[in-house]
Scaffold this motif. Structure first.
Motif, short mmCIF file in Angstrom:
data_model
loop_
_atom_site.label_atom_id
_atom_site.label_comp_id
_atom_site.label_asym_id
_atom_site.label_seq_id
_atom_site.Cartn_x
_atom_site.Cartn_y
_atom_site.Cartn_z
N VAL A 1 0.83 -1.20 0.00
CA VAL A 1 0.00 0.00 0.00
C VAL A 1 0.87 1.25 0.00
CG1 VAL A 1 -1.72 1.30 1.33
CG2 VAL A 1 -1.81 -1.20 1.29
N LEU A 2 0.51 2.21 -0.85
CA LEU A 2 1.09 3.55 -0.79
C LEU A 2 0.06 4.43 -0.11
CD1 LEU A 2 3.17 5.74 -1.46
CD2 LEU A 2 2.05 6.00 -3.69
N ASP B 1 6.85 10.27 -6.71
CA ASP B 1 8.16 9.61 -6.78
C ASP B 1 8.10 8.16 -6.31
OD1 ASP B 1 9.22 11.98 -7.75
OD2 ASP B 1 10.11 12.57 -5.82
N ARG B 2 7.43 7.93 -5.19
CA ARG B 2 7.32 6.56 -4.66
C ARG B 2 6.51 5.68 -5.60
NH1 ARG B 2 8.95 5.62 0.70
NH2 ARG B 2 9.52 7.54 1.75
N PHE B 3 5.42 6.23 -6.14
CA PHE B 3 4.57 5.44 -7.03
C PHE B 3 5.35 5.02 -8.27
CE2 PHE B 3 1.47 4.59 -10.30
CZ PHE B 3 0.62 3.72 -9.63
N ARG B 4 6.08 5.94 -8.84
CA ARG B 4 6.85 5.64 -10.05
C ARG B 4 7.94 4.60 -9.78
NH1 ARG B 4 8.49 10.92 -13.16
NH2 ARG B 4 8.76 9.44 -14.84
N ALA B 5 8.49 4.59 -8.58
CA ALA B 5 9.59 3.68 -8.24
C ALA B 5 9.10 2.35 -7.68
CB ALA B 5 10.52 4.34 -7.22
N GLY B 6 7.83 2.28 -7.27
CA GLY B 6 7.35 1.08 -6.59
C GLY B 6 6.36 0.27 -7.38
N PHE C 1 0.03 7.30 -15.75
CA PHE C 1 1.15 6.36 -15.81
C PHE C 1 0.70 5.02 -16.40
CE2 PHE C 1 2.91 8.71 -11.93
CZ PHE C 1 3.78 9.47 -12.68
N GLY C 2 -0.58 4.88 -16.67
CA GLY C 2 -1.12 3.63 -17.21
C GLY C 2 -1.48 2.61 -16.15
#
Length: 129
Positions: free
Chosen positions: A6-7, A41-46, A72-73
């Protein structure tokens, strides 16, 4: 219960840490983001199974972040956490009350519903919550 990553995004760091502890004790792996920039940033990396947007974030910012996630798809479910007086956020996959037990129950139901979908439906998941 399958592992769910979870984010959790919120502007009230104390509340976010407290809620994060509750979610972790319920078996979720939780990554906390205290700002919209940090969340992106976290979403793109995780690789997340669920995104929680806290009620400390203004509605227009929750909506903006949801649209960025979709840009981001990603079809990861986005849940808006609301206090008892807030209306449903139509841009989110679900709006859940901030009460800990109701929120955990709703998270579990949402993830169970998503895991029971056929793969093709899961890939097309958007506002089905």
């Amino acid at each position: 219960m399958p592992i769910t990553v979870v984010l959790a995004v919120g502007l009230d760091s104390s509340l976010l840490r407290t809620q994060g502890s509750v979610w972790k004790s319920a078996g979720y792996i939780v990554s906390l983001a205290g700002s919209i920039r940090e969340a992106i940033d976290r979403f793109r990396a995780g690789d997340f199974d669920l995104v929680l947007l806290g009620d400390s974030i203004p509605a227009e910012n929750r909506e903006r972040l949801t649209f960025l996630i979709r840009a981001f798809g990603s079809h990861v479910p986005v849940v808006s956490i609301a206090n008892s007086s807030a209306a449903c956020d139509v841009f989110a996959d679900a709006t859940l009350r901030s009460d800990s037990s109701e929120l955990l129950k709703g998270m579990g139901e949402l993830m169970a519903k998503r895991s029971s979908m056929p793969v093709a439906q899961t890939m097309a998941y958007s506002n089905a919550a």
